[in-house]
Design a protein around this motif. Structure first.
Motif, PDB file in Angstrom:
ATOM      1  N   ASN A   1       0.845 -23.041  -9.017  1.00 24.84           N
ATOM      2  CA  ASN A   1       1.195 -23.884  -7.874  1.00 24.84           C
ATOM      3  C   ASN A   1       1.734 -25.233  -8.323  1.00 24.84           C
ATOM      4  OD1 ASN A   1       0.463 -21.948  -6.015  1.00 24.84           O
ATOM      5  ND2 ASN A   1      -1.586 -22.791  -5.671  1.00 24.84           N
TER       6      ASN A   1
ATOM      7  N   THR B   1       5.460 -26.704  -7.477  1.00 18.94           N
ATOM      8  CA  THR B   1       5.581 -28.001  -6.814  1.00 18.94           C
ATOM      9  C   THR B   1       6.569 -28.893  -7.551  1.00 18.94           C
ATOM     10  OG1 THR B   1       3.325 -27.869  -5.972  1.00 18.94           O
ATOM     11  CG2 THR B   1       4.286 -30.058  -6.106  1.00 18.94           C
TER      12      THR B   1
ATOM     13  N   TYR C   1      11.083 -32.713  -1.992  1.00 15.75           N
ATOM     14  CA  TYR C   1      10.564 -32.998  -0.666  1.00 15.75           C
ATOM     15  C   TYR C   1      11.186 -34.283  -0.133  1.00 15.75           C
ATOM     16  CZ  TYR C   1       7.217 -29.480  -1.983  1.00 15.75           C
ATOM     17  OH  TYR C   1       6.653 -28.306  -2.394  1.00 15.75           O
TER      18      TYR C   1
ATOM     19  N   ALA D   1      -0.444 -29.621  -5.890  1.00 16.93           N
ATOM     20  CA  ALA D   1      -0.048 -28.669  -4.844  1.00 16.93           C
ATOM     21  C   ALA D   1      -0.888 -28.906  -3.586  1.00 16.93           C
ATOM     22  CB  ALA D   1      -0.214 -27.236  -5.344  1.00 16.93           C
ATOM     23  N   ALA D   2      -2.162 -29.245  -3.773  1.00 11.64           N
ATOM     24  CA  ALA D   2      -3.035 -29.517  -2.630  1.00 11.64           C
ATOM     25  C   ALA D   2      -2.549 -30.754  -1.865  1.00 11.64           C
ATOM     26  CB  ALA D   2      -4.475 -29.718  -3.101  1.00 11.64           C
TER      27      ALA D   2
ATOM     28  N   ILE E   1       0.582 -31.897  -1.729  1.00  9.62           N
ATOM     29  CA  ILE E   1       1.814 -31.500  -1.034  1.00  9.62           C
ATOM     30  C   ILE E   1       1.454 -30.759   0.251  1.00  9.62           C
ATOM     31  CG2 ILE E   1       3.832 -29.981  -1.138  1.00  9.62           C
ATOM     32  CD1 ILE E   1       4.225 -32.479  -2.804  1.00  9.62           C
ATOM     33  N   LYS E   2       0.512 -29.832   0.139  1.00 11.32           N
ATOM     34  CA  LYS E   2       0.086 -29.054   1.308  1.00 11.32           C
ATOM     35  C   LYS E   2      -0.488 -29.967   2.383  1.00 11.32           C
ATOM     36  CE  LYS E   2      -2.681 -25.018   2.494  1.00 11.32           C
ATOM     37  NZ  LYS E   2      -3.570 -23.971   1.993  1.00 11.32           N
ATOM     38  N   GLU E   3      -1.288 -30.948   1.969  1.00 13.42           N
ATOM     39  CA  GLU E   3      -1.894 -31.887   2.909  1.00 13.42           C
ATOM     40  C   GLU E   3      -0.819 -32.703   3.633  1.00 13.42           C
ATOM     41  OE1 GLU E   3      -4.947 -35.735   2.774  1.00 13.42           O
ATOM     42  OE2 GLU E   3      -4.419 -34.707   0.925  1.00 13.42           O
TER      43      GLU E   3
ATOM     44  N   SER F   1       2.349 -32.022   4.002  1.00 18.42           N
ATOM     45  CA  SER F   1       3.331 -31.215   4.739  1.00 18.42           C
ATOM     46  C   SER F   1       2.699 -30.467   5.918  1.00 18.42           C
ATOM     47  CB  SER F   1       4.041 -30.242   3.797  1.00 18.42           C
ATOM     48  OG  SER F   1       3.122 -29.365   3.205  1.00 18.42           O
ATOM     49  N   SER F   2       1.455 -30.795   6.209  1.00 18.18           N
ATOM     50  CA  SER F   2       0.767 -30.207   7.362  1.00 18.18           C
ATOM     51  C   SER F   2       0.195 -31.336   8.219  1.00 18.18           C
ATOM     52  CB  SER F   2      -0.363 -29.294   6.890  1.00 18.18           C
ATOM     53  OG  SER F   2      -1.439 -30.068   6.400  1.00 18.18           O
TER      54      SER F   2
ATOM     55  N   LYS G   1       8.557 -32.750   4.165  1.00 16.70           N
ATOM     56  CA  LYS G   1       8.983 -31.348   4.269  1.00 16.70           C
ATOM     57  C   LYS G   1       9.819 -31.027   3.044  1.00 16.70           C
ATOM     58  CE  LYS G   1      13.338 -31.892   6.671  1.00 16.70           C
ATOM     59  NZ  LYS G   1      14.218 -31.397   7.701  1.00 16.70           N
ATOM     60  N   GLU G   2       9.910 -29.737   2.741  1.00 17.60           N
ATOM     61  CA  GLU G   2      10.724 -29.307   1.616  1.00 17.60           C
ATOM     62  C   GLU G   2      12.185 -29.596   1.931  1.00 17.60           C
ATOM     63  OE1 GLU G   2      11.401 -25.433  -1.251  1.00 17.60           O
ATOM     64  OE2 GLU G   2       9.862 -25.374   0.299  1.00 17.60           O
TER      65      GLU G   2
END
Length: 79
Positions: free
Chosen positions: A16, A20, A25, A57-58, A60-62, A64-65, A76-77
């Motif tokens: 991940n 990333t 982004y 990666a965590a 980025i996930k945080e 982007s949500s 966003k990507e």
């Protein structure tokens, strides 16, 4: 967690992280990155900023949500 499952999770985490680093982004909503010395990001800025530490990666996930302190999608990507 067993030793084998811990090793498997570490492999997934490394994969991940590599994915990333390859993705780009863009900021979609202004925010202060509390996990990067309060760096300010403005809409349309690249994320991460030049010279900023590489996010996990965590992270980025945080961002982007909506599962962050602002409860908004912040990045966003890039297309």
């Amino acid at each position: 967690m067993t030793k084998k499952s811990t090793e498997n999770q570490e492999i997934v985490d490394v994969k991940n992280e590599e994915e990333t680093k390859e993705k780009k982004y863009v900021v979609v909503y202004d925010f202060k990155d509390l996990k990067d010395n309060d760096r300010i990001y403005i809409k349309d800025d690249p994320y991460p900023a030049e010279g900023a530490k590489n996010p996990t990666a965590a992270r980025i996930k945080e961002l982007s949500s909506t599962k962050n302190k602002m409860k908004r999608v912040l990045i966003k990507e890039q297309d």
